[in-house]
Design a protein around this motif. Structure first.
Motif, PDB file in Angstrom:
ATOM      1  N   ASP A  28      -4.602  -4.836  -7.270  1.00 19.94           N
ATOM      2  CA  ASP A  28      -5.221  -4.199  -5.954  1.00 19.94           C
ATOM      3  C   ASP A  28      -4.207  -3.266  -5.215  1.00 19.94           C
ATOM      4  OD1 ASP A  28      -7.952  -4.217  -7.055  1.00 19.94           O
ATOM      5  OD2 ASP A  28      -8.469  -5.732  -5.163  1.00 19.94           O
ATOM      6  N   ILE A  29      -4.671  -2.251  -4.772  1.00 19.40           N
ATOM      7  CA  ILE A  29      -3.694  -1.638  -3.784  1.00 19.40           C
ATOM      8  C   ILE A  29      -3.931  -1.325  -2.583  1.00 19.40           C
ATOM      9  CG2 ILE A  29      -2.142   0.531  -3.676  1.00 19.40           C
ATOM     10  CD1 ILE A  29      -2.686   1.043  -6.649  1.00 19.40           C
ATOM     11  N   ARG A  30      -3.391  -1.249  -1.372  1.00 21.65           N
ATOM     12  CA  ARG A  30      -3.781  -1.158  -0.051  1.00 21.65           C
ATOM     13  C   ARG A  30      -2.550  -0.342   0.558  1.00 21.65           C
ATOM     14  NH1 ARG A  30      -7.210  -5.853   1.288  1.00 21.65           N
ATOM     15  NH2 ARG A  30      -8.847  -5.522  -0.569  1.00 21.65           N
ATOM     16  N   ILE A  31      -3.013   0.751   1.174  1.00 21.74           N
ATOM     17  CA  ILE A  31      -1.792   1.515   1.782  1.00 21.74           C
ATOM     18  C   ILE A  31      -1.833   1.446   3.276  1.00 21.74           C
ATOM     19  CG2 ILE A  31      -1.276   3.907   2.073  1.00 21.74           C
ATOM     20  CD1 ILE A  31      -2.647   4.584  -0.519  1.00 21.74           C
ATOM     21  N   LEU A  32      -0.656   1.015   3.730  1.00 24.49           N
ATOM     22  CA  LEU A  32      -0.347   0.903   5.304  1.00 24.49           C
ATOM     23  C   LEU A  32       0.586   1.607   5.903  1.00 24.49           C
ATOM     24  CD1 LEU A  32      -0.222  -2.886   5.189  1.00 24.49           C
ATOM     25  CD2 LEU A  32      -2.186  -1.651   5.443  1.00 24.49           C
ATOM     26  N   GLU A  33       0.306   2.511   6.863  1.00 25.00           N
ATOM     27  CA  GLU A  33       1.423   3.130   7.648  1.00 25.00           C
ATOM     28  C   GLU A  33       2.017   2.554   8.610  1.00 25.00           C
ATOM     29  OE1 GLU A  33      -0.518   6.486   8.990  1.00 25.00           O
ATOM     30  OE2 GLU A  33      -1.208   7.484   7.246  1.00 25.00           O
ATOM     31  N   LEU A  34       3.689   2.340   8.478  1.00 29.36           N
ATOM     32  CA  LEU A  34       4.037   1.229   9.475  1.00 29.36           C
ATOM     33  C   LEU A  34       4.786   2.179  10.449  1.00 29.36           C
ATOM     34  CD1 LEU A  34       5.595  -0.945   6.804  1.00 29.36           C
ATOM     35  CD2 LEU A  34       3.605  -1.130   7.802  1.00 29.36           C
TER      36      LEU A  34
END
Length: 172
Positions: A166-172
């Motif tokens: 699975d892939i999750r996208i986070l903006e840091l």
């Protein structure tokens, strides 16, 4: 802003047999290799600047399969290691019925506080090492959940579990 593609490693032999892997190296099975190749294909046109993996073999192998379409090497970090399950490691998960009651756990299991501290250190490390870059990082089910828990400021139980690859996208 650093953009993080957070990925869980592909299925392993132990995942398929429901064995608690913890910080053992693990080995992708055929399904896990195929899952990693599918992620690679899905992200082949994304301009990813860096590829990072836990220093456990199952994550490194997954990340290498994804990174190869980008012609890039993989950097490893112990910050992304799976939770240390201590004496639960190697056990058949259905036999660990007391998993739902941490008060019954042996003392050698990594605490939730320590896990979340490590997850926060990983996010800090990413921001410092890869500012304004797109980074794909391959970790494990529980550490990835901890990373998201810290990122969103929510309890772990409120974070949806990640399946293999699975892939999750986070903006840091």
């Amino acid at each position: 802003m650093t953009l993080l593609y957070l990925v869980r490693h592909g299925e392993t032999v132990d995942n398929a047999h429901r064995i608690m892997q913890g910080q053992t190296p693990g080995q992708l099975n055929e399904t896990g290799i195929r899952q990693a190749e599918e992620v690679a294909e899905k992200l082949k046109d994304e301009p990813i600047d860096a590829f990072v993996a836990s220093d456990l073999r199952r994550s490194i192998h997954t990340c290498e399969l994804i990174a190869r379409l980008h012609g890039q090497a993989v950097t490893t970090t112990p910050l992304l290691r799976e939770r240390d399950w201590g004496s639960f490691t190697g056990k058949y998960i259905p036999d660990l019925s007391h998993l739902n009651d941490p008060s019954l756990w042996p003392d050698d299991i990594e605490s939730l506080a320590a896990l979340k501290e490590r997850a926060g250190a990983f996010l800090d490390w990413l921001r410092e090492k890869y500012p304004d870059q797109k980074v794909l990082a391959v970790g494990h089910g529980i550490i990835n959940k901890a990373v998201q828990s810290v990122y969103y400021g929510k309890p772990m139980k409120e974070i949806k579990p990640m399946g293999n690859a699975d892939i999750r996208i986070l903006e840091l």
